[in-house]
Scaffold this motif. Structure first.
Motif, PDB file in Angstrom:
ATOM      1  N   GLY A  72       1.071  -0.859  -0.268  1.00 43.77           N
ATOM      2  CA  GLY A  72      -0.191   0.118  -0.159  1.00 43.77           C
ATOM      3  C   GLY A  72       0.966   1.326   0.141  1.00 43.77           C
ATOM      4  O   GLY A  72       1.612   1.348   0.719  1.00 43.77           O
ATOM      5  N   SER A  73       0.291   1.802  -1.017  1.00 45.16           N
ATOM      6  CA  SER A  73       1.291   3.759  -0.559  1.00 45.16           C
ATOM      7  C   SER A  73       1.046   4.211   0.757  1.00 45.16           C
ATOM      8  O   SER A  73       2.369   4.930   0.286  1.00 45.16           O
ATOM      9  N   GLY A  74       0.277   4.052   1.615  1.00 46.92           N
ATOM     10  CA  GLY A  74       0.512   4.573   2.692  1.00 46.92           C
ATOM     11  C   GLY A  74       1.149   3.758   3.872  1.00 46.92           C
ATOM     12  O   GLY A  74       1.332   4.563   5.101  1.00 46.92           O
ATOM     13  N   LYS A  75       1.669   2.793   3.609  1.00 44.21           N
ATOM     14  CA  LYS A  75       2.679   1.831   4.765  1.00 44.21           C
ATOM     15  C   LYS A  75       3.370   1.658   4.057  1.00 44.21           C
ATOM     16  O   LYS A  75       3.705   0.749   5.055  1.00 44.21           O
ATOM     17  N   TRP A  76       4.377   2.735   3.131  1.00 42.16           N
ATOM     18  CA  TRP A  76       5.842   2.498   3.754  1.00 42.16           C
ATOM     19  C   TRP A  76       6.165   3.474   4.716  1.00 42.16           C
ATOM     20  O   TRP A  76       5.634   4.230   5.116  1.00 42.16           O
ATOM     21  N   THR A 108      -0.529  -1.461 -11.986  1.00 43.77           N
ATOM     22  CA  THR A 108      -0.287  -0.863 -10.715  1.00 43.77           C
ATOM     23  C   THR A 108      -1.058  -0.252 -10.256  1.00 43.77           C
ATOM     24  O   THR A 108      -1.333   0.049  -8.514  1.00 43.77           O
ATOM     25  N   VAL A 109       0.031   1.108 -10.749  1.00 46.91           N
ATOM     26  CA  VAL A 109      -0.165   1.850  -9.834  1.00 46.91           C
ATOM     27  C   VAL A 109      -2.070   2.489  -9.620  1.00 46.91           C
ATOM     28  O   VAL A 109      -2.175   2.186  -8.511  1.00 46.91           O
ATOM     29  N   GLU A 110      -2.585   1.792 -10.653  1.00 42.10           N
ATOM     30  CA  GLU A 110      -3.977   2.480 -10.157  1.00 42.10           C
ATOM     31  C   GLU A 110      -4.720   1.299  -9.601  1.00 42.10           C
ATOM     32  O   GLU A 110      -5.941   2.078  -9.538  1.00 42.10           O
ATOM     33  N   ARG A 111      -4.325   0.329  -9.121  1.00 42.29           N
ATOM     34  CA  ARG A 111      -4.604  -0.637  -8.154  1.00 42.29           C
ATOM     35  C   ARG A 111      -4.471  -0.244  -7.129  1.00 42.29           C
ATOM     36  O   ARG A 111      -5.095  -0.530  -5.854  1.00 42.29           O
ATOM     37  N   THR A 112      -3.085   0.055  -6.900  1.00 39.53           N
ATOM     38  CA  THR A 112      -2.714   0.594  -5.699  1.00 39.53           C
ATOM     39  C   THR A 112      -2.752   1.996  -4.827  1.00 39.53           C
ATOM     40  O   THR A 112      -3.536   1.903  -3.720  1.00 39.53           O
ATOM     41  N   PHE A 113      -3.325   2.957  -6.026  1.00 39.30           N
ATOM     42  CA  PHE A 113      -4.744   3.948  -5.279  1.00 39.30           C
ATOM     43  C   PHE A 113      -6.292   3.564  -5.281  1.00 39.30           C
ATOM     44  O   PHE A 113      -7.331   4.816  -5.713  1.00 39.30           O
ATOM     45  N   ARG A 114      -6.767   2.443  -5.964  1.00 42.87           N
ATOM     46  CA  ARG A 114      -8.545   2.141  -6.065  1.00 42.87           C
ATOM     47  C   ARG A 114      -9.054   3.067  -7.226  1.00 42.87           C
ATOM     48  O   ARG A 114      -9.698   3.450  -7.139  1.00 42.87           O
ATOM     49  N   THR A 128      -3.536  14.574  -1.131  1.00 47.36           N
ATOM     50  CA  THR A 128      -3.797  15.890  -2.023  1.00 47.36           C
ATOM     51  C   THR A 128      -2.531  16.286  -2.354  1.00 47.36           C
ATOM     52  O   THR A 128      -1.450  16.080  -2.166  1.00 47.36           O
ATOM     53  N   GLY A 129      -2.502  16.615  -3.648  1.00 47.29           N
ATOM     54  CA  GLY A 129      -1.776  17.389  -5.187  1.00 47.29           C
ATOM     55  C   GLY A 129      -0.989  16.367  -5.521  1.00 47.29           C
ATOM     56  O   GLY A 129       0.001  16.805  -6.180  1.00 47.29           O
ATOM     57  N   LEU A 130      -1.453  15.152  -5.770  1.00 41.63           N
ATOM     58  CA  LEU A 130      -0.920  14.265  -6.815  1.00 41.63           C
ATOM     59  C   LEU A 130      -1.163  13.742  -7.094  1.00 41.63           C
ATOM     60  O   LEU A 130      -2.729  13.642  -7.481  1.00 41.63           O
ATOM     61  N   SER A 131      -1.509  14.021  -8.845  1.00 44.52           N
ATOM     62  CA  SER A 131      -1.844  13.109  -9.858  1.00 44.52           C
ATOM     63  C   SER A 131      -0.771  12.066 -10.239  1.00 44.52           C
ATOM     64  O   SER A 131      -0.195  12.334 -10.225  1.00 44.52           O
ATOM     65  N   LEU A 132      -2.214  11.234 -11.398  1.00 38.75           N
ATOM     66  CA  LEU A 132      -1.598   9.838 -11.912  1.00 38.75           C
ATOM     67  C   LEU A 132      -1.704  10.414 -13.605  1.00 38.75           C
ATOM     68  O   LEU A 132      -2.612  11.194 -14.201  1.00 38.75           O
ATOM     69  N   VAL A 133      -0.388   9.886 -13.603  1.00 39.52           N
ATOM     70  CA  VAL A 133      -0.051  10.225 -15.195  1.00 39.52           C
ATOM     71  C   VAL A 133       0.182   8.920 -15.275  1.00 39.52           C
ATOM     72  O   VAL A 133       1.092   8.266 -15.247  1.00 39.52           O
ATOM     73  N   THR A 134      -0.710   8.554 -17.101  1.00 37.60           N
ATOM     74  CA  THR A 134      -0.950   6.714 -17.248  1.00 37.60           C
ATOM     75  C   THR A 134      -1.401   7.410 -18.622  1.00 37.60           C
ATOM     76  O   THR A 134      -1.063   8.680 -19.602  1.00 37.60           O
TER      77      THR A 134
END
Length: 473
Positions: A291-295, A353-359, A379-385
């Motif tokens: 999970g992105s918040g568990k690292w 994988t990234v899309e699955r990480t951030f649901r 907040t403030g984060l954008s995903l580019v695919t």
């Protein structure tokens, strides 16, 4: 207030101690197996070979006739030679017959230890056995047997010399008898009679000398020494203390074996392995959670990158073995830049994988090649695919970065594992490259070659993130 260098030194010491503990955690199976094996073999040898009781006797060794024919006598003894006599099968045979002991003479010698006391003429006989009375009787028997065997050997030499002198005496008596018979048939006052008389006197002198030697041999002292300490009550061998020392030694050997195995393991298991291999330093170690918040905190990574707001910093996160770990590290790193406008660029197959990480669901197809979507959880984060779907090219990545530079402060891109055929030319487009190393699967040699290739193409590799898995051997 402590200086920065002092804090850095303290942190380095803490990291070193932690790395030692990490080795023991990873190699606990090796440690336990070696320690148990060494302790088991040592304990079996001690308990079986040494016995439970010990008794001691001591003998003062005295010189005896060494040359019976000449009657020579040495004033000193060679304790090294006498020790071999005391520890011989001949002595063990005497003990077996004297005690009617079971087993062979060779088996009796297993419990015996003969030592020569320094600067003395004393031999110490120590016997170890499972029973106290057995140890006492055999220690005393070996001491007595040594004296008896040594005296018997001396007596045999004297008897052999006596037989030789008696044979010579018999021969002289025969010659004397023949001489007297010859004189009886010879005229008195003749020259022949005078010669025979002279021969008679010489024979009688030789006969008296031989008879005196025979008498002297009968009085030679064959005593080889005397017991100066009898084997009293036997004492229990201090096996408890010995076993404690053995356990400590086994533990030390187990620790050494664990460190040796870890040292020569071809895998990059720890930050110490990365440092010894001469690779870029480990900026962060993270756990197995995806999970992105568990690292773990990426503070050290951000400090090394040193981004300044207003001037876009571009960072490439590239996996060595696993794209899943690389995408998770990139997600955690991008999310950690609090207060900055940041973009997470998922290149190629990492987008799913990234899309699955951030649901997040898959981006809808549109006219634009790139899909830029805000991440609701951060907040403030954008995903580019949408980049590299049909293969990653440096030209495509460059256009993407140019489009994002004015809109974001930090751009973190994640790329599928780099290898011999990986898109190394893409790495030079970024300000910094961070490698993601799998602790359980990454091998030293391939990672070293990859870093060398990145340096050769001009990429700036600032460090690595070590992904820890389980602690299995």
């Amino acid at each position: 207030m402590r200086s920065l260098s002092a804090e850095t030194e303290q942190q380095a010491q803490g990291d070193t101690f932690g790395s030692y503990l990490g080795v023991l955690r990873r190699r606990w199976v090796t440690l336990v197996v070696v320690a148990v094996l060494v302790f088991g073999l040592g304990a079996a040898w001690l308990l079986q070979g040494s016995g439970g009781y010990r008794a001691t006797a001591a003998v003062l060794v005295q010189p005896i006739v060494e040359d019976p024919f000449g009657g020579a006598r040495s004033d000193s003894v060679n304790l090294a030679t006498e020790r071999e006599v005391a520890d011989s099968v001949l002595n063990a045979t005497w003990v077996k017959e004297h005690l009617d002991a079971p087993g062979t003479p060779q088996s009796l010698l297993k419990g015996l230890q003969v030592t020569a006391l320094a600067e003395t003429e004393i031999l110490k006989f120590t016997y170890k056995a499972s029973g106290a009375e057995t140890a006492r009787l055999r220690a005393q028997a070996f001491a007595d047997g040594y004296l008896a065997v040594r005296a018997e050997a001396a007596q045999k030499s004297i008897d052999a010399a006596a037989e030789r002198f008696e044979a010579k005496a018999t021969d002289l008596e025969q010659r004397l008898s023949e001489n007297l018979a010859a004189q009886a048939t010879t005229a008195p006052n003749s020259v022949e009679r005078a010669r025979l008389a002279a021969d008679q006197e010489a024979i009688e002198q030789q006969l008296r000398a031989v008879q005196e030697r025979i008498v002297d041999l009968g009085s030679v002292e064959t005593k080889a020494g005397r017991v100066v300490k009898t084997a009293g009550s036997a004492h229990r061998v201090a096996t408890t203390r010995t076993l404690v020392v053995l356990a400590a030694a086994a533990l030390v050997l187990g620790v050494i074996a664990a460190f040796l195995r870890d040292r020569f393991d071809p895998r990059l298991r720890s930050a110490g392995d990365v440092r010894r291999a001469g690779l870029p330093p480990v900026l962060a170690e993270v756990g197995p959670d995806r999970g992105s918040g568990k690292w773990a905190s990426f503070g050290r990574v951000r400090a090394r990158l040193g981004p300044s707001l207003g001037a876009t910093e571009t960072v490439l996160v590239a996996g060595v073995d696993s794209s899943e770990s690389a995408t998770a590290v990139a997600s955690g790193l991008a999310a950690s830049f609090v207060g900055a406008r940041r973009a997470l660029v998922a290149i190629g197959g990492t987008a799913t994988t990234v899309e699955r990480t951030f649901r997040l669901g898959a981006a809808e197809a549109g006219d634009r090649a790139l899909a830029v979507r805000p991440v609701p959880q951060v907040t403030g984060l954008s995903l580019v695919t949408g980049l590299g779907d049909k293969g990653t090219s440096a030209t495509e990545v460059r256009r993407c970065l140019d489009a994002l530079r004015g809109e974001f402060d930090v751009v973190v891109a994640v790329l599928e594992p780099l290898g011999a055929d990986g898109p190394l030319d893409v790495a030079v487009l970024f300000d910094a490259v961070v490698l993601v190393v799998e602790a359980q699967s990454s091998r030293i040699a391939p990672v070293v070659r990859l870093v060398q290739d990145l340096h050769e193409v001009g990429a700036t590799v600032v460090g690595s993130v070590l992904v820890r898995g389980g602690d299995a051997e």
